[in-house]
Design an enzyme around this catalytic site. Structure first.
Site, PDB file in Angstrom:
ATOM      1  N   GLU A  45       0.826  -1.206   0.000  1.00  0.00           N
ATOM      2  CA  GLU A  45       0.000   0.000   0.000  1.00  0.00           C
ATOM      3  C   GLU A  45       0.864   1.261   0.000  1.00  0.00           C
ATOM      4  O   GLU A  45       1.814   1.382   0.776  1.00  0.00           O
ATOM      5  CB  GLU A  45      -0.905  -0.001   1.236  1.00  0.00           C
ATOM      6  CG  GLU A  45      -1.848   1.188   1.308  1.00  0.00           C
ATOM      7  CD  GLU A  45      -2.676   1.203   2.587  1.00  0.00           C
ATOM      8  OE1 GLU A  45      -3.727   1.880   2.591  1.00  0.00           O
ATOM      9  OE2 GLU A  45      -2.280   0.548   3.565  1.00  0.00           O
ATOM     10  N   LYS A 118     -10.107   2.535  -2.261  1.00  0.00           N
ATOM     11  CA  LYS A 118     -10.283   1.980  -0.913  1.00  0.00           C
ATOM     12  C   LYS A 118     -11.600   2.441  -0.305  1.00  0.00           C
ATOM     13  O   LYS A 118     -11.888   3.636  -0.252  1.00  0.00           O
ATOM     14  CB  LYS A 118      -9.102   2.406  -0.045  1.00  0.00           C
ATOM     15  CG  LYS A 118      -9.061   1.803   1.350  1.00  0.00           C
ATOM     16  CD  LYS A 118      -7.755   2.200   2.022  1.00  0.00           C
ATOM     17  CE  LYS A 118      -7.622   1.641   3.423  1.00  0.00           C
ATOM     18  NZ  LYS A 118      -6.319   1.985   4.035  1.00  0.00           N
ATOM     19  N   CYS A 155      -5.748  -2.761   2.542  1.00  0.00           N
ATOM     20  CA  CYS A 155      -5.458  -2.649   3.970  1.00  0.00           C
ATOM     21  C   CYS A 155      -6.691  -2.703   4.874  1.00  0.00           C
ATOM     22  O   CYS A 155      -7.174  -3.787   5.169  1.00  0.00           O
ATOM     23  CB  CYS A 155      -4.636  -1.400   4.233  1.00  0.00           C
ATOM     24  SG  CYS A 155      -3.737  -1.460   5.814  1.00  0.00           S
TER      25      CYS A 155
END
Length: 298
Positions: A45, A118, A155
Protein backbone atom coordinates in the site's frame (compact mmCIF):
# COMPACT_ATOMS: atom_id res chain seq x y z
CA UNK A 1 -14.12 -25.07 -14.76
CA UNK A 2 -11.49 -22.46 -13.90
CA UNK A 3 -7.99 -23.79 -14.51
CA UNK A 4 -4.54 -22.31 -14.63
CA UNK A 5 -1.29 -22.48 -12.71
CA UNK A 6 1.03 -19.48 -12.40
CA UNK A 7 3.24 -17.69 -9.90
CA UNK A 8 2.55 -14.46 -8.05
CA UNK A 9 5.17 -12.16 -6.56
CA UNK A 10 4.55 -10.08 -3.43
CA UNK A 11 7.00 -7.21 -2.93
CA UNK A 12 7.52 -6.68 0.81
CA UNK A 13 9.60 -3.53 1.01
CA UNK A 14 10.60 -0.62 3.21
CA UNK A 15 10.20 2.99 2.11
CA UNK A 16 12.23 6.18 2.32
CA UNK A 17 11.27 9.85 2.06
CA UNK A 18 12.31 9.84 -1.63
CA UNK A 19 9.39 8.84 -3.90
CA UNK A 20 11.67 8.38 -6.90
CA UNK A 21 13.89 5.96 -4.96
CA UNK A 22 10.87 4.01 -3.77
CA UNK A 23 9.56 3.72 -7.32
CA UNK A 24 12.97 2.62 -8.59
CA UNK A 25 13.12 -0.08 -5.90
CA UNK A 26 9.61 -1.25 -6.79
CA UNK A 27 10.48 -1.43 -10.50
CA UNK A 28 13.61 -3.46 -9.72
CA UNK A 29 11.57 -5.87 -7.59
CA UNK A 30 8.94 -6.29 -10.31
CA UNK A 31 11.71 -7.23 -12.73
CA UNK A 32 13.22 -9.64 -10.20
CA UNK A 33 9.82 -11.26 -9.61
CA UNK A 34 9.38 -11.74 -13.34
CA UNK A 35 12.84 -13.31 -13.57
CA UNK A 36 11.74 -15.79 -10.90
CA UNK A 37 8.69 -16.72 -12.96
CA UNK A 38 6.00 -14.49 -11.46
CA UNK A 39 3.18 -13.64 -13.88
CA UNK A 40 1.43 -11.28 -11.45
CA UNK A 41 3.13 -8.90 -9.01
CA UNK A 42 1.57 -6.89 -6.17
CA UNK A 43 3.21 -3.93 -4.41
CA UNK A 44 2.40 -2.81 -0.84
CA UNK A 45 0.00 0.00 0.00
CA UNK A 46 1.15 3.54 -0.94
CA UNK A 47 4.62 2.25 -1.77
CA UNK A 48 5.86 5.52 -3.30
CA UNK A 49 6.12 7.36 0.03
CA UNK A 50 6.56 6.97 3.72
CA UNK A 51 3.18 6.22 5.31
CA UNK A 52 1.53 9.64 5.37
CA UNK A 53 -1.21 8.78 7.88
CA UNK A 54 1.15 9.17 10.82
CA UNK A 55 0.23 12.83 11.12
CA UNK A 56 -2.18 15.44 9.78
CA UNK A 57 -0.27 17.65 7.36
CA UNK A 58 -1.87 19.32 4.36
CA UNK A 59 1.52 19.68 2.66
CA UNK A 60 1.49 15.91 2.17
CA UNK A 61 -1.31 16.27 -0.38
CA UNK A 62 1.45 17.36 -2.77
CA UNK A 63 2.53 13.71 -2.92
CA UNK A 64 -0.68 12.70 -4.71
CA UNK A 65 -0.86 12.18 -8.48
CA UNK A 66 -3.47 11.44 -11.14
CA UNK A 67 -4.29 7.98 -12.47
CA UNK A 68 -3.29 7.50 -15.25
CA UNK A 69 -0.17 9.47 -14.36
CA UNK A 70 3.60 9.28 -14.11
CA UNK A 71 3.72 6.26 -11.81
CA UNK A 72 1.24 4.18 -13.79
CA UNK A 73 3.22 5.10 -16.92
CA UNK A 74 6.48 3.88 -15.36
CA UNK A 75 4.85 0.74 -14.02
CA UNK A 76 3.04 0.12 -17.29
CA UNK A 77 6.38 0.18 -19.05
CA UNK A 78 7.94 -2.40 -16.74
CA UNK A 79 4.78 -4.55 -16.80
CA UNK A 80 4.92 -4.60 -20.60
CA UNK A 81 8.65 -5.33 -20.73
CA UNK A 82 8.43 -8.05 -18.06
CA UNK A 83 5.13 -9.45 -19.30
CA UNK A 84 3.44 -9.33 -15.89
CA UNK A 85 0.12 -8.16 -14.51
CA UNK A 86 0.79 -5.58 -11.79
CA UNK A 87 -1.18 -4.22 -8.82
CA UNK A 88 -0.04 -0.86 -7.43
CA UNK A 89 -1.57 1.17 -4.60
CA UNK A 90 -1.24 4.93 -5.16
CA UNK A 91 -2.20 8.25 -3.56
CA UNK A 92 -4.65 9.39 -6.24
CA UNK A 93 -5.37 13.05 -6.94
CA UNK A 94 -8.78 12.90 -8.59
CA UNK A 95 -9.44 16.64 -8.53
CA UNK A 96 -8.52 19.65 -6.45
CA UNK A 97 -9.32 18.72 -2.85
CA UNK A 98 -10.45 15.20 -3.79
CA UNK A 99 -8.07 12.34 -3.11
CA UNK A 100 -8.29 8.56 -2.85
CA UNK A 101 -6.19 5.60 -1.76
CA UNK A 102 -6.37 3.70 -5.03
CA UNK A 103 -5.11 0.41 -6.43
CA UNK A 104 -4.37 0.38 -10.16
CA UNK A 105 -4.52 -2.95 -11.97
CA UNK A 106 -2.06 -2.87 -14.86
CA UNK A 107 -2.24 -5.50 -17.58
CA UNK A 108 0.76 -7.32 -19.00
CA UNK A 109 0.55 -5.09 -22.08
CA UNK A 110 1.12 -2.03 -19.89
CA UNK A 111 -2.43 -0.65 -19.99
CA UNK A 112 -4.39 0.30 -16.87
CA UNK A 113 -7.11 -2.34 -16.72
CA UNK A 114 -9.00 -0.50 -14.00
CA UNK A 115 -8.82 0.98 -10.53
CA UNK A 116 -10.23 0.20 -7.10
CA UNK A 117 -10.63 2.99 -4.56
CA UNK A 118 -10.28 1.98 -0.91
CA UNK A 119 -13.74 1.75 0.62
CA UNK A 120 -13.00 1.57 4.35
CA UNK A 121 -10.92 4.47 5.67
CA UNK A 122 -9.43 4.23 9.20
CA UNK A 123 -8.94 7.00 11.72
CA UNK A 124 -6.72 5.85 14.57
CA UNK A 125 -3.59 7.18 16.27
CA UNK A 126 -0.88 7.42 13.59
CA UNK A 127 -3.38 6.11 11.00
CA UNK A 128 -5.15 9.40 10.23
CA UNK A 129 -6.32 8.39 6.77
CA UNK A 130 -9.65 10.21 6.93
CA UNK A 131 -7.68 13.45 6.64
CA UNK A 132 -6.33 12.40 3.24
CA UNK A 133 -8.67 9.93 1.57
CA UNK A 134 -12.25 10.15 0.38
CA UNK A 135 -13.98 6.74 0.67
CA UNK A 136 -14.14 4.85 -2.59
CA UNK A 137 -17.17 5.35 -4.83
CA UNK A 138 -16.60 2.54 -7.33
CA UNK A 139 -17.73 -0.28 -5.07
CA UNK A 140 -15.99 -3.62 -4.78
CA UNK A 141 -14.61 -4.81 -8.10
CA UNK A 142 -13.24 -7.85 -9.87
CA UNK A 143 -11.03 -7.38 -12.91
CA UNK A 144 -10.82 -9.73 -15.87
CA UNK A 145 -7.12 -10.02 -16.66
CA UNK A 146 -5.01 -12.23 -18.88
CA UNK A 147 -4.62 -14.48 -15.81
CA UNK A 148 -8.33 -14.66 -15.06
CA UNK A 149 -10.51 -12.72 -12.66
CA UNK A 150 -8.79 -11.05 -9.71
CA UNK A 151 -9.90 -8.60 -7.05
CA UNK A 152 -7.98 -6.08 -5.02
CA UNK A 153 -8.94 -4.45 -1.76
CA UNK A 154 -6.68 -2.26 0.37
CA UNK A 155 -5.46 -2.65 3.97
CA UNK A 156 -8.34 -1.57 6.29
CA UNK A 157 -10.72 -3.34 3.90
CA UNK A 158 -9.16 -6.57 5.16
CA UNK A 159 -11.28 -6.50 8.33
CA UNK A 160 -14.59 -6.53 6.47
CA UNK A 161 -16.01 -9.87 5.25
CA UNK A 162 -18.58 -8.00 3.19
CA UNK A 163 -15.92 -6.55 0.88
CA UNK A 164 -14.23 -9.90 0.37
CA UNK A 165 -17.58 -11.61 -0.28
CA UNK A 166 -18.82 -9.07 -2.80
CA UNK A 167 -15.53 -9.16 -4.67
CA UNK A 168 -15.48 -12.96 -4.75
CA UNK A 169 -19.12 -13.09 -5.87
CA UNK A 170 -18.07 -11.13 -8.96
CA UNK A 171 -15.82 -14.03 -9.91
CA UNK A 172 -12.46 -13.05 -8.40
CA UNK A 173 -10.30 -16.14 -7.92
CA UNK A 174 -7.65 -14.23 -5.96
CA UNK A 175 -8.13 -11.38 -3.50
CA UNK A 176 -5.08 -9.12 -3.17
CA UNK A 177 -4.64 -6.85 -0.15
CA UNK A 178 -1.90 -4.21 -0.55
CA UNK A 179 -1.28 -3.26 3.07
CA UNK A 180 0.49 -0.89 5.47
CA UNK A 181 -0.06 -2.33 8.94
CA UNK A 182 2.20 -2.47 11.93
CA UNK A 183 2.73 -2.01 15.61
CA UNK A 184 2.86 1.09 17.74
CA UNK A 185 6.25 0.32 19.30
CA UNK A 186 5.02 1.00 22.84
CA UNK A 187 2.18 -1.52 22.42
CA UNK A 188 4.11 -4.29 20.71
CA UNK A 189 5.18 -6.22 23.81
CA UNK A 190 1.66 -6.38 25.23
CA UNK A 191 -0.55 -6.57 22.14
CA UNK A 192 1.72 -7.32 19.19
CA UNK A 193 1.32 -11.08 18.93
CA UNK A 194 -2.47 -10.92 19.20
CA UNK A 195 -2.73 -8.11 16.65
CA UNK A 196 -0.62 -10.00 14.12
CA UNK A 197 -2.59 -13.20 14.68
CA UNK A 198 -5.90 -11.36 14.18
CA UNK A 199 -4.62 -9.87 10.92
CA UNK A 200 -3.58 -13.23 9.54
CA UNK A 201 -6.74 -14.95 10.80
CA UNK A 202 -9.26 -12.53 9.28
CA UNK A 203 -7.65 -12.77 5.84
CA UNK A 204 -7.36 -16.55 5.99
CA UNK A 205 -11.07 -16.54 6.85
CA UNK A 206 -11.83 -14.64 3.63
CA UNK A 207 -10.09 -17.40 1.70
CA UNK A 208 -12.05 -20.10 3.53
CA UNK A 209 -15.48 -18.43 3.43
CA UNK A 210 -15.21 -17.64 -0.27
CA UNK A 211 -13.15 -20.58 -1.51
CA UNK A 212 -10.60 -18.31 -3.19
CA UNK A 213 -6.93 -17.46 -2.91
CA UNK A 214 -5.86 -14.52 -0.73
CA UNK A 215 -2.57 -12.63 -1.03
CA UNK A 216 -1.60 -9.92 1.46
CA UNK A 217 1.50 -7.79 0.86
CA UNK A 218 2.73 -5.54 3.65
CA UNK A 219 5.42 -2.96 4.29
CA UNK A 220 8.30 -3.69 6.62
CA UNK A 221 10.51 -1.59 8.88
CA UNK A 222 10.22 1.31 11.32
CA UNK A 223 8.98 4.54 9.75
CA UNK A 224 9.00 8.01 11.27
CA UNK A 225 7.47 10.65 9.05
CA UNK A 226 10.29 13.24 8.78
CA UNK A 227 10.85 12.71 12.50
CA UNK A 228 7.91 14.99 13.25
CA UNK A 229 4.52 14.47 14.83
CA UNK A 230 4.70 10.72 14.56
CA UNK A 231 6.02 10.01 18.04
CA UNK A 232 7.83 6.69 18.11
CA UNK A 233 6.74 5.94 14.55
CA UNK A 234 5.21 2.74 13.24
CA UNK A 235 6.92 -0.63 12.98
CA UNK A 236 5.40 -2.33 9.94
CA UNK A 237 5.31 -6.02 10.64
CA UNK A 238 5.87 -7.59 7.23
CA UNK A 239 4.53 -11.18 7.21
CA UNK A 240 3.22 -10.88 3.63
CA UNK A 241 1.57 -14.18 2.82
CA UNK A 242 -0.46 -16.22 0.37
CA UNK A 243 -3.32 -18.49 1.53
CA UNK A 244 -5.04 -21.10 -0.60
CA UNK A 245 -8.86 -21.42 -0.91
CA UNK A 246 -9.06 -23.34 2.37
CA UNK A 247 -6.93 -20.85 4.27
CA UNK A 248 -3.70 -22.84 4.20
CA UNK A 249 -0.74 -20.45 4.22
CA UNK A 250 1.46 -21.67 1.36
CA UNK A 251 4.11 -18.93 1.57
CA UNK A 252 4.96 -16.22 4.10
CA UNK A 253 7.64 -13.53 4.41
CA UNK A 254 9.48 -12.66 7.64
CA UNK A 255 8.54 -9.88 10.01
CA UNK A 256 11.77 -7.92 10.04
CA UNK A 257 13.24 -7.66 6.56
CA UNK A 258 12.44 -6.96 2.94
CA UNK A 259 11.45 -9.97 0.87
CA UNK A 260 10.26 -10.93 -2.57
CA UNK A 261 7.71 -13.65 -1.88
CA UNK A 262 7.01 -15.98 -4.81
CA UNK A 263 4.09 -18.43 -4.58
CA UNK A 264 2.40 -20.73 -7.03
CA UNK A 265 -1.32 -20.25 -7.61
CA UNK A 266 -3.41 -23.14 -8.92
CA UNK A 267 -6.83 -21.87 -9.92
CA UNK A 268 -8.04 -25.46 -10.07
CA UNK A 269 -7.85 -25.42 -6.29
CA UNK A 270 -10.81 -23.01 -6.25
CA UNK A 271 -13.02 -25.59 -7.95
CA UNK A 272 -11.72 -28.41 -5.78
CA UNK A 273 -12.35 -26.64 -2.48
CA UNK A 274 -15.76 -25.29 -3.46
CA UNK A 275 -16.95 -28.75 -4.51
CA UNK A 276 -16.02 -30.24 -1.14
CA UNK A 277 -16.91 -27.24 1.04
CA UNK A 278 -19.83 -25.68 -0.88
CA UNK A 279 -20.29 -22.57 1.21
CA UNK A 280 -21.46 -20.52 -1.78
CA UNK A 281 -24.06 -23.18 -2.63
CA UNK A 282 -25.53 -23.12 0.86
CA UNK A 283 -25.79 -19.38 1.30
CA UNK A 284 -29.27 -18.29 2.41
CA UNK A 285 -29.55 -15.26 0.18
CA UNK A 286 -33.21 -14.94 1.14
CA UNK A 287 -32.32 -14.45 4.80
CA UNK A 288 -29.68 -11.74 4.75
CA UNK A 289 -31.91 -8.67 4.69
CA UNK A 290 -30.51 -6.00 6.97
CA UNK A 291 -26.85 -6.56 6.20
CA UNK A 292 -26.79 -3.19 4.48
CA UNK A 293 -27.84 -1.44 7.72
CA UNK A 294 -25.40 -0.05 10.29
CA UNK A 295 -26.91 -1.91 13.25
CA UNK A 296 -30.05 -3.93 13.93
CA UNK A 297 -32.22 -3.38 16.99
CA UNK A 298 -35.65 -4.52 18.07
Amino acid sequence: MTTGVFKVGLVQMSMTADPAANLAKAVAQVKAAAQQGAALVCLPELFRTLYIGQREDHALFDLAEPIPGPTTAALGKVAREAGVVLIASLFERRAAGLYHNTAAVIEADGTVKGIYRKMHIPDDPAYYEKVYFTPGDLGFRAFETSLGSIGTLICWDQWYPEGARLTALQGANILFYPTAIGWHPAEKAQHGAAQLDAWRTIQRSHAIANGCWVAAVNRVGLEKLDGQGGGAGLEFWGHSFVADPFGVVVAEAPADKEALLIAEIDLGRVEEVRRNWPFLRDRRTDAYGGIERRFLTD
